[in-house]
Write an enzyme that holds these catalytic residues in place. Structure first.
Site, PDB file in Angstrom:
ATOM      1  CD  GLU A 179      -1.633  -8.265   2.545  1.00 59.18           C
ATOM      2  OE1 GLU A 179      -1.497  -7.065   2.216  1.00 59.18           O
ATOM      3  OE2 GLU A 179      -2.161  -8.614   3.611  1.00 59.18           O
TER       4      GLU A 179
ATOM      5  CB  ALA B 270      -0.870  -0.014   1.246  1.00 60.69           C
TER       6      ALA B 270
ATOM      7  CD  GLU C  81       2.084  -5.757   5.519  1.00 60.62           C
ATOM      8  OE1 GLU C  81       2.964  -6.570   5.877  1.00 60.62           O
ATOM      9  OE2 GLU C  81       1.308  -5.975   4.579  1.00 60.62           O
TER      10      GLU C  81
ATOM     11  N   GLY D 174       1.083  -5.286   0.763  1.00 66.13           N
ATOM     12  CA  GLY D 174      -0.055  -5.475  -0.144  1.00 66.13           C
ATOM     13  C   GLY D 174       0.373  -6.046  -1.500  1.00 66.13           C
TER      14      GLY D 174
END
Ligand code: HXC
Length: 259
Positions: A113, A67, A133, A110
């Site tokens: 992911e 992100a 993260e 992300g």
């Protein structure tokens, strides 16, 4: 479709679309606009009859670094809630056609992911996977705690998620996170080759098989087997099943229509 952060290239002869994340200066950090564009592109490919499989890549240096931290840093809980950031991720999860991630360089947070949301992962030798993260005070939020754990097992997932350490392509292969490793100059070509191989298969059977494999993550064995059996029966109402079996018996190449 006019897109700022996504490039789409359709190979009609192969029935394959290549979607490239294209925010290179930011190493493909996944800001809200990029994710919305990605969702729109995937949904369009999902309803395009000339496309049977999709390859999703970044560039050689980065698949995606997660992100966009700069976009996210000052958000409050309520901002995040109202924004409903994850609805685009939910929509991507519902894409019916197979998606192959072609990963080179960083696949982090992300980005890791997103790669794990794809159905297969072809990686270059330089690929690195990680859920860092924890180092910025949060934890995975787009499925990492669940998909990584299912892919590589509890102890490896714990180590990656609690330390933020990256793993190499070699370690990812050993752990069962990725399908294969190829030289960096070939990773994209190889992913397209795999997609093209799938694209030649009867597309209804591919679609229902994907749905059925994904069900394995959601149900008990008993329910999963029942779902599989019903889908197996269902395929006997497709023309491709009749053609596939007839062609086998007649010792000729089948001609599938995707119906
Ligand atoms: C915004 C990012 C970014 C990110 C890198 N950049 N990662 N911008 N969000 N996640 C930007 C940098 O600020 C820099 O821009 C440029 O990309 C190049 O990055 P560098 O750090 O200079 O490159 P390098 O030294 O090669 O290091 C690469 C790196 C490092 C190891 C990938 O950038 C890094 O650790 N990035 C953060 C990775 C991360 O924590 N991901 C998880 C995010 S949270 P400028 O303009 O400053 O030079 C997450 C939650 C997901 O993903 C929840 C679901 C959506």
């Amino acid at each position: 479709m006019s897109m700022e952060f996504i490039l789409i290239n359709k190979d009609a002869a192969k029935f394959v679309a290549h979607i490239q994340l294209n925010r290179p200066k930011e190493l493909n950090a996944l800001n809200a606009q990029l994710m919305t564009e990605l969702r729109d592109a995937l949904q369009e490919m999902d309803t395009d009859d000339t496309i049977h499989a999709v390859v999703l890549s970044g560039n050689e240096k980065a698949f995606a670094v997660g992100a966009d931290i700069k976009e996210m840093a000052d958000k409050s809980t309520i901002d995040m809630y109202l924004e409903d950031k994850f609805s685009v991720w939910d929509a991507i999860r519902k894409i019916k056609k197979p998606i192959i991630a072609a990963v080179s360089g960083f696949a982090l947070g992300g980005g890791c992911e997103l790669a794990m949301m794809c159905d297969m992962i072809v990686a270059s030798e330089t690929a690195q996977f990680g859920q860092p993260e924890i180092k910025i005070g949060v934890m995975p939020g787009a499925g990492g705690t669940q998909r990584l754990t299912r892919a590589v097992g509890k102890v490896r997932a714990m180590e990656m998620i609690l330390t933020g350490k990256f793993i190499s392509a070699e370690e990812a292969l050993q752990a069962g996170l990725i399908n294969k490793i190829v030289p960096v100059e070939l990773y994209l070509e190889d992913a397209v080759k795999l997609a093209a191989e799938i694209a030649k298969m009867p597309s209804i059977a591919v679609r229902i098989a994907k749905e059925t494999v994904l069900k394995a993550f959601e149900t008990s064995l008993e329910e999963g087997l029942a779902f599989e059996r019903k889908n197996f029966y269902l395929l006997f109402s497709s023309e491709d099943q009749k053609e596939g079996m007839k062609a086998f018996i007649e010792k000729r190449k089948p001609e599938f229509e995707g119906r």
